[in-house]
Design an enzyme around this catalytic site. Structure first.
Site, mmCIF file in Angstrom:
data_model
loop_
_atom_site.group_PDB
_atom_site.id
_atom_site.type_symbol
_atom_site.label_atom_id
_atom_site.label_comp_id
_atom_site.label_asym_id
_atom_site.label_seq_id
_atom_site.Cartn_x
_atom_site.Cartn_y
_atom_site.Cartn_z
ATOM 1 C CD GLU A 219 -2.414 1.425 2.714
ATOM 2 O OE1 GLU A 219 -3.262 2.326 2.848
ATOM 3 O OE2 GLU A 219 -2.090 0.639 3.637
ATOM 4 C CD GLU B 5 -6.681 2.252 7.577
ATOM 5 O OE1 GLU B 5 -5.713 2.146 8.341
ATOM 6 O OE2 GLU B 5 -6.565 2.392 6.353
#
Length: 254
Positions: A137, A234
């Site tokens: 990521e 998130e």
């Protein structure tokens, strides 16, 4: 609409961890992710997830170093032995939790040697855990200065160099917007590499319906392009977690 998961590290924090699974299920989430599930007993967490009827979608690797050391070091030259040792622990936890994805954190580094180290560590991890989905990521340099993996074209290059079918891209809409100014463009360009998606509003990393990003349109595009992975919330709730879930209800969840 996509399958939505709740990040239990950031959400429902007014509850003890073992109670957050049921709270997420009651709110309408079908899955959960836990960034660093290393301080609690994995079997007990898994039982809590099963009892609540939610899937554990993702954890981060390696375990964090709370003594001031790096929380990721897959790209840091000289840390190869430590990476392999700590990855083994992460793998054991992921297996105990039946976690779908393991996000491997690159850490702070720069240069060609860091790239070589990162690729070699990812190749090793992919071979060590061929049946585990591993994700990488990009993180933005404003919130995470010095983080090695800081761009999506760079991530695509890393995935190509690793050349393993179980290594894919984790797209976080908040990071994508800060890095490129065009989150939708990142998705359009790199959709074929994306294994897992995280969402949050921009700016502020609050609920996805707060700020500049059109997440409702993004969800429709995910369906149109046939995305079958999870979409994890998130974010840091602006108030309480439950009071900020209008976006989830509008997305067609209970």
């Amino acid at each position: 609409m996509p399958r939505f998961a709740a990040n239990l590290t950031r959400m429902f924090t007014e509850l003890q961890m073992f109670d957050r699974f049921a709270a997420a299920a009651e709110a309408g989430f079908a899955g959960v992710e836990i960034l660093f599930p290393y301080d609690l007993a994995a079997p007990q967490m898994y039982r809590a997830a099963v009892k609540a009827g939610v899937e554990i979608v993702l954890i981060n690797a390696p375990p964090p170093n709370w003594a001031g050391g790096p929380r990721g070091f897959a790209a840091i030259p000289g840390n190869e032995t430590r990476f392999r040792h700590d990855f083994e622990r992460s793998l054991r936890v992921a297996e105990a939790l039946r976690a779908r994805h393991v996000h491997i954190m690159a850490g702070k580094a720069t240069g060609a040697l860091a790239m070589q180290t990162y690729v070699e560590n990812l190749k090793w991890a992919a071979q060590r855990a061929p049946h585990t989905s591993l994700t990488i990521e990009p993180l933005n340099q404003t919130d995470h200065p010095g983080y090695f993996l800081s761009g999506y074209d760079m991530a695509a290059d890393v995935i190509d160099r690793v050349g393993a079918p179980n290594v894919g891209l984790q797209l976080d809409t908040y990071h994508a917007q800060i890095i490129t100014g065009d989150m939708q463009g990142v998705w359009a360009k790199h959709a074929s590499l994306v294994r897992h998606i995280q969402i949050a509003g921009h700016p502020g990393r609050h609920e996805p319906d707060i700020g500049t990003l059109d997440h409702s349109g993004f969800f429709l595009d995910l369906d149109a392009k046939g995305y079958r992975g999870w979409v994890s919330a998130e974010y840091e709730p602006a108030r309480t977690t439950v009071s900020g879930l209008d976006w989830l209800r509008r997305a067609g969840q209970p």
